[in-house]
Design a protein around this motif. Structure first.
Motif, PDB file in Angstrom:
ATOM      1  N   ASN A   4      -8.390  -6.440   0.287  1.00 54.36           N
ATOM      2  CA  ASN A   4      -7.969  -5.421  -0.677  1.00 54.36           C
ATOM      3  C   ASN A   4      -7.613  -4.092  -0.030  1.00 54.36           C
ATOM      4  O   ASN A   4      -7.516  -3.081  -0.726  1.00 54.36           O
ATOM      5  CB  ASN A   4      -9.043  -5.228  -1.746  1.00 54.36           C
ATOM      6  N   TRP A   5      -7.435  -4.061   1.280  1.00 52.97           N
ATOM      7  CA  TRP A   5      -7.050  -2.815   1.963  1.00 52.97           C
ATOM      8  C   TRP A   5      -6.291  -3.147   3.236  1.00 52.97           C
ATOM      9  O   TRP A   5      -6.852  -3.797   4.137  1.00 52.97           O
ATOM     10  CB  TRP A   5      -8.299  -2.000   2.320  1.00 52.97           C
ATOM     11  N   TYR A   6      -5.047  -2.716   3.302  1.00 54.39           N
ATOM     12  CA  TYR A   6      -4.274  -2.904   4.541  1.00 54.39           C
ATOM     13  C   TYR A   6      -3.022  -2.037   4.462  1.00 54.39           C
ATOM     14  O   TYR A   6      -2.595  -1.647   3.374  1.00 54.39           O
ATOM     15  CB  TYR A   6      -3.910  -4.377   4.776  1.00 54.39           C
ATOM     16  N   PRO A   7      -2.433  -1.710   5.618  1.00 59.70           N
ATOM     17  CA  PRO A   7      -1.286  -0.806   5.624  1.00 59.70           C
ATOM     18  C   PRO A   7      -0.013  -1.472   5.108  1.00 59.70           C
ATOM     19  O   PRO A   7       0.211  -2.670   5.313  1.00 59.70           O
ATOM     20  CB  PRO A   7      -1.139  -0.425   7.100  1.00 59.70           C
ATOM     21  N   VAL A   8       0.775  -0.634   4.469  1.00 61.40           N
ATOM     22  CA  VAL A   8       2.102  -1.047   4.010  1.00 61.40           C
ATOM     23  C   VAL A   8       3.100  -0.075   4.621  1.00 61.40           C
ATOM     24  O   VAL A   8       2.945   1.146   4.470  1.00 61.40           O
ATOM     25  CB  VAL A   8       2.189  -1.018   2.472  1.00 61.40           C
ATOM     26  N   GLY A  43      -7.799  -7.986   9.164  1.00 62.17           N
ATOM     27  CA  GLY A  43      -8.508  -7.234  10.190  1.00 62.17           C
ATOM     28  C   GLY A  43      -8.658  -5.762   9.878  1.00 62.17           C
ATOM     29  O   GLY A  43      -9.446  -5.063  10.518  1.00 62.17           O
ATOM     30  N   CYS A  44      -7.915  -5.262   8.921  1.00 65.85           N
ATOM     31  CA  CYS A  44      -7.963  -3.839   8.588  1.00 65.85           C
ATOM     32  C   CYS A  44      -9.325  -3.486   7.986  1.00 65.85           C
ATOM     33  O   CYS A  44      -9.924  -4.281   7.265  1.00 65.85           O
ATOM     34  CB  CYS A  44      -6.840  -3.509   7.604  1.00 65.85           C
ATOM     35  N   ILE A  45      -9.773  -2.272   8.348  1.00 69.22           N
ATOM     36  CA  ILE A  45     -11.083  -1.802   7.918  1.00 69.22           C
ATOM     37  C   ILE A  45     -10.950  -1.065   6.584  1.00 69.22           C
ATOM     38  O   ILE A  45     -10.170  -0.105   6.475  1.00 69.22           O
ATOM     39  CB  ILE A  45     -11.683  -0.845   8.963  1.00 69.22           C
ATOM     40  N   ASP A  46     -11.698  -1.490   5.606  1.00 73.05           N
ATOM     41  CA  ASP A  46     -11.632  -0.859   4.284  1.00 73.05           C
ATOM     42  C   ASP A  46     -11.826   0.651   4.397  1.00 73.05           C
ATOM     43  O   ASP A  46     -12.815   1.115   4.972  1.00 73.05           O
ATOM     44  CB  ASP A  46     -12.712  -1.433   3.362  1.00 73.05           C
ATOM     45  N   GLY A  47     -10.888   1.405   3.861  1.00 70.49           N
ATOM     46  CA  GLY A  47     -10.995   2.857   3.843  1.00 70.49           C
ATOM     47  C   GLY A  47     -10.463   3.544   5.080  1.00 70.49           C
ATOM     48  O   GLY A  47     -10.383   4.772   5.106  1.00 70.49           O
ATOM     49  N   CYS A  48     -10.106   2.797   6.131  1.00 67.81           N
ATOM     50  CA  CYS A  48      -9.585   3.414   7.355  1.00 67.81           C
ATOM     51  C   CYS A  48      -8.194   3.988   7.104  1.00 67.81           C
ATOM     52  O   CYS A  48      -7.364   3.372   6.433  1.00 67.81           O
ATOM     53  CB  CYS A  48      -9.527   2.376   8.473  1.00 67.81           C
ATOM     54  N   ALA A  59       5.121   7.209   6.807  1.00 68.63           N
ATOM     55  CA  ALA A  59       5.671   5.902   6.465  1.00 68.63           C
ATOM     56  C   ALA A  59       4.598   4.866   6.135  1.00 68.63           C
ATOM     57  O   ALA A  59       4.935   3.715   5.855  1.00 68.63           O
ATOM     58  CB  ALA A  59       6.529   5.390   7.628  1.00 68.63           C
ATOM     59  N   ILE A  60       3.322   5.282   6.181  1.00 70.35           N
ATOM     60  CA  ILE A  60       2.243   4.324   5.961  1.00 70.35           C
ATOM     61  C   ILE A  60       1.449   4.678   4.707  1.00 70.35           C
ATOM     62  O   ILE A  60       0.962   5.801   4.567  1.00 70.35           O
ATOM     63  CB  ILE A  60       1.286   4.274   7.174  1.00 70.35           C
ATOM     64  N   THR A  61       1.342   3.728   3.839  1.00 70.67           N
ATOM     65  CA  THR A  61       0.417   3.807   2.706  1.00 70.67           C
ATOM     66  C   THR A  61      -0.472   2.565   2.784  1.00 70.67           C
ATOM     67  O   THR A  61      -0.284   1.713   3.651  1.00 70.67           O
ATOM     68  CB  THR A  61       1.162   3.856   1.359  1.00 70.67           C
ATOM     69  N   TYR A  62      -1.417   2.476   1.891  1.00 70.01           N
ATOM     70  CA  TYR A  62      -2.348   1.341   1.944  1.00 70.01           C
ATOM     71  C   TYR A  62      -2.388   0.597   0.621  1.00 70.01           C
ATOM     72  O   TYR A  62      -2.575   1.213  -0.437  1.00 70.01           O
ATOM     73  CB  TYR A  62      -3.768   1.812   2.305  1.00 70.01           C
ATOM     74  N   ASP A  65      -5.271   1.563  -1.910  1.00 70.13           N
ATOM     75  CA  ASP A  65      -5.657   2.977  -1.854  1.00 70.13           C
ATOM     76  C   ASP A  65      -5.369   3.644  -3.191  1.00 70.13           C
ATOM     77  O   ASP A  65      -4.225   3.820  -3.572  1.00 70.13           O
ATOM     78  CB  ASP A  65      -4.877   3.680  -0.758  1.00 70.13           C
ATOM     79  N   ASP A  66      -6.408   4.034  -3.874  1.00 71.25           N
ATOM     80  CA  ASP A  66      -6.229   4.750  -5.134  1.00 71.25           C
ATOM     81  C   ASP A  66      -7.080   6.011  -5.170  1.00 71.25           C
ATOM     82  O   ASP A  66      -7.300   6.591  -6.227  1.00 71.25           O
ATOM     83  CB  ASP A  66      -6.563   3.858  -6.327  1.00 71.25           C
ATOM     84  N   SER A  67      -7.553   6.467  -3.988  1.00 74.43           N
ATOM     85  CA  SER A  67      -8.485   7.585  -3.996  1.00 74.43           C
ATOM     86  C   SER A  67      -8.135   8.682  -3.002  1.00 74.43           C
ATOM     87  O   SER A  67      -8.954   9.533  -2.713  1.00 74.43           O
ATOM     88  CB  SER A  67      -9.897   7.080  -3.711  1.00 74.43           C
ATOM     89  N   GLY A  68      -6.940   8.664  -2.432  1.00 70.42           N
ATOM     90  CA  GLY A  68      -6.577   9.696  -1.487  1.00 70.42           C
ATOM     91  C   GLY A  68      -7.212   9.497  -0.131  1.00 70.42           C
ATOM     92  O   GLY A  68      -7.907   8.511   0.110  1.00 70.42           O
TER      93      GLY A  68
END
Ligand code: SF4
Ligand code: SF4
Length: 78
Positions: A4-8, A43-48, A59-62, A65-68
């Motif tokens: 539920n968390w990774y870069p886009v 492999g992405c760390i939640d909240g990183c 250019a990167i969002t997650y 990510d709904d909390s800034g």
């Protein structure tokens, strides 16, 4: 386990500097490229925000990510 968390990457903004690829120590990005390609989102760390914080092009969002911006406390030094 659902991821539920990774870069886009917004490739319209990305200038292919490679900073995100070089930063991440968790295997999320394919190495040896300048153009970022997410190959292991699990492999992405939640909240990183480590790679986003280095991106000069915003250019990167997650996904998830709904909390800034926030720090994560993971071990990769970001
Ligand atoms: S947010 Fe952190 S763990 Fe996830 S890809 Fe970026 S640097 Fe790696
Ligand atoms: S840090 Fe940003 S501009 Fe540089 S390659 Fe990654 S997404 Fe593109």
């Amino acid at each position: 386990m659902a991821k539920n968390w990774y870069p886009v990457i917004n490739h319209d903004n990305c200038i292919e500097c490679g900073s995100c690829i070089n930063k991440c120590q968790h295997g999320v990005y394919k190495k040896d490229l300048q153009r970022p390609e997410v190959i292991y989102p699990e492999g992405c760390i939640d909240g990183c925000h480590g790679c986003q914080n280095l991106c000069p092009a915003e250019a990167i969002t997650y996904f998830g990510d709904d909390s800034g911006k926030k720090s994560c406390g993971c071990s990769c030094g970001c």
